[in-house]
Write a protein that holds these residues in place. Structure first.
Motif, PDB file in Angstrom:
ATOM      1  N   GLY A  11      44.887  45.499  43.347  1.00  0.00           N
ATOM      2  CA  GLY A  11      45.589  45.310  44.613  1.00  0.00           C
ATOM      3  C   GLY A  11      46.990  44.744  44.398  1.00  0.00           C
ATOM      4  N   THR A  12      47.790  44.823  45.442  1.00  0.00           N
ATOM      5  CA  THR A  12      49.142  44.262  45.364  1.00  0.00           C
ATOM      6  C   THR A  12      49.162  42.828  45.907  1.00  0.00           C
ATOM      7  N   ASP A  13      50.058  42.033  45.397  1.00  0.00           N
ATOM      8  CA  ASP A  13      50.407  40.726  45.964  1.00  0.00           C
ATOM      9  C   ASP A  13      51.924  40.767  46.111  1.00  0.00           C
ATOM     10  N   ALA A  18      50.171  37.611  41.550  1.00  0.00           N
ATOM     11  CA  ALA A  18      48.829  38.079  41.198  1.00  0.00           C
ATOM     12  C   ALA A  18      48.797  39.597  41.347  1.00  0.00           C
ATOM     13  N   GLY A  19      47.616  40.170  41.107  1.00  0.00           N
ATOM     14  CA  GLY A  19      47.431  41.607  41.328  1.00  0.00           C
ATOM     15  C   GLY A  19      48.299  42.461  40.425  1.00  0.00           C
ATOM     16  N   THR A  42      47.776  43.820  49.936  1.00  0.00           N
ATOM     17  CA  THR A  42      47.481  42.563  50.626  1.00  0.00           C
ATOM     18  C   THR A  42      48.783  41.986  51.161  1.00  0.00           C
ATOM     19  N   GLN A  44      49.934  38.506  51.270  1.00  0.00           N
ATOM     20  CA  GLN A  44      49.555  37.173  50.785  1.00  0.00           C
ATOM     21  C   GLN A  44      50.763  36.501  50.174  1.00  0.00           C
ATOM     22  N   MET A  80      41.306  43.702  41.782  1.00  0.00           N
ATOM     23  CA  MET A  80      40.700  43.765  43.122  1.00  0.00           C
ATOM     24  C   MET A  80      40.267  45.195  43.446  1.00  0.00           C
ATOM     25  N   VAL A 106      37.309  40.484  40.414  1.00  0.00           N
ATOM     26  CA  VAL A 106      37.998  39.678  41.432  1.00  0.00           C
ATOM     27  C   VAL A 106      37.179  39.628  42.723  1.00  0.00           C
ATOM     28  N   ALA A 109      40.375  34.941  45.960  1.00  0.00           N
ATOM     29  CA  ALA A 109      41.707  34.563  45.482  1.00  0.00           C
ATOM     30  C   ALA A 109      41.732  33.075  45.134  1.00  0.00           C
ATOM     31  N   THR A 110      42.736  32.671  44.367  1.00  0.00           N
ATOM     32  CA  THR A 110      42.908  31.252  44.012  1.00  0.00           C
ATOM     33  C   THR A 110      42.868  30.380  45.268  1.00  0.00           C
ATOM     34  N   LEU A 115      38.123  38.608  48.554  1.00  0.00           N
ATOM     35  CA  LEU A 115      38.801  39.881  48.292  1.00  0.00           C
ATOM     36  C   LEU A 115      37.797  41.014  48.074  1.00  0.00           C
ATOM     37  N   HIS A 207      48.354  30.458  40.412  1.00  0.00           N
ATOM     38  CA  HIS A 207      48.166  31.692  41.185  1.00  0.00           C
ATOM     39  C   HIS A 207      48.237  32.900  40.238  1.00  0.00           C
ATOM     40  N   GLY A 208      47.172  33.674  40.203  1.00  0.00           N
ATOM     41  CA  GLY A 208      47.196  34.898  39.386  1.00  0.00           C
ATOM     42  C   GLY A 208      46.901  34.704  37.909  1.00  0.00           C
ATOM     43  N   CYS A 211      44.308  37.419  36.764  1.00  0.00           N
ATOM     44  CA  CYS A 211      44.898  38.766  36.682  1.00  0.00           C
ATOM     45  C   CYS A 211      45.736  38.873  35.420  1.00  0.00           C
TER      46      CYS A 211
END
Ligand SMILES: Nc1ncnc2c1ncn2[C@@H]1O[C@H](COP(=O)(O)OP(=O)(O)OP(=O)(O)O)[C@@H](O)[C@H]1O
Ligand SMILES: Cc1ncc(CO)c(N)n1
Length: 263
Positions: A11-13, A18-19, A42, A44, A80, A106, A109-110, A115, A207-208, A211
């Motif tokens: 997935g994208t962040d 992340a992602g 996402t 986010q 994700m 996944v 999320a943190t 997800l 965060h991330g 990933c």
């Protein structure tokens, strides 16, 4: 000049921590050409996940067909993957092309936001997990997948064996990022358990991390490195990345994808 190719299916962040965007940065910094098929968009940031928009499974099939019909990557990962029918599509490509595959299962999320649904988890265990060269659960994901509570080192050893001996992954790394004390990760490859430990960094800038760690493993496998070698590089890379986090955003900020300079 040829470059090893790594593929991330995730997935994208939009903040890039992340992602899929984090995966591409990590692969780039390891000297690997990154390709990416998007499973979900996402909305986010470092504070949480505001919304999720899933790409239909038949379009993910088109993305993967575009990639694989043109050039077969040397290794791939998933992050994700929110829905069961997405997993079925992805599993077909892993089976057909039989390239090293890292699964980051996944689920949350943190920030604590979900997800993936509970129903998809059963499919994850049935379809993607047995195909994985390395599966990289954090502690909570290991508890959910192995269906047990993990408190002690014996519990971790039992969970490691469930992933490989019972569920069919070739190897598993249980990440101890969420334990108290040192940050110890456990690798089991069906023969032996090995661990890597670094002092816990006192920070919320994580965060991330999951990933990024699994993207580095994928990059190393794309270069033909062994699982043990990939594990060592992944651990050194993520430790440096957390230590040198750039302090972006108002919440749990991203790590630094370009600080690790090792081989
Ligand atoms: N505070 C920390 N200090 C040192 N290493 C850490 C810390 N937090 C996480 N790590 C390491 O980072 C890697 C990723 O582990 P973690 O448990 O954070 O993954 P995750 O929970 O899947 O990540 P995500 O937050 O992206 O979901 C592991 O190697 C872990 O040991
Ligand atoms: C898109 C995406 N994948 C994975 C994670 C887990 O950190 C996240 N926060 N966002």
């Amino acid at each position: 000049m040829t470059l090893p190719i790594g593929l991330t299916v995730a997935g994208t962040d939009p903040t890039g921590g992340a992602g899929i965007f984090a995966d591409l940065k990590a692969m780039h910094s390891r000297g690997v050409y990154g390709m990416a098929a998007v499973t979900s968009l996402t909305a986010q940031n470092t504070l949480g996940v505001q919304d999720v928009y899933n790409v239909p499974a038949d379009f993910i099939d088109k993305e993967l067909n575009s990639i694989f019909s043109d050039e077969v990557p040397h290794a791939m990962k998933t992050g994700m993957v929110a829905e069961a029918d997405m997993m079925t599509v992805i599993a077909e490509y892993i089976r057909k092309y039989n390239i090293p595959y890292v699964m980051d299962p996944v689920m949350i999320a943190t920030s604590g936001d979900r997800l993936m649904t509970d129903i998809s988890m059963a499919t994850l265990i049935d379809t993607l997990l047995p195909l994985s060269h390395i599966v990289t659960p954090n502690l909570h994901e290991a508890e959910a997948i192995a269906n047990m509570t993990i408190r002690t080192e014996e519990d971790i050893h039992r969970a490691l064996k469930i992933f490989v001996d019972e569920m069919g992954a070739a190897s598993v790394i249980i990440k101890g990022g969420h334990l108290s004390g040192d940050a110890t990760d456990y690798l089991y490859d069906g023969k032996k358990i090995s661990t890597l430990t670094r002092a816990r960094i006192d920070t919320d800038q994580t965060h991330g991390t999951g990933c990024t760690f699994s993207a580095v493993l994928t990059a190393e496998l794309a270069k033909g490195r062994t699982v043990e070698e990939a594990f060592r590089t992944g651990k050194a890379y993520i430790t440096s990345a957390i230590q040198n986090s750039p302090g972006i955003g108002k919440g749990s900020g991203p790590v630094n994808h370009f600080s690790y300079q090792g081989d």
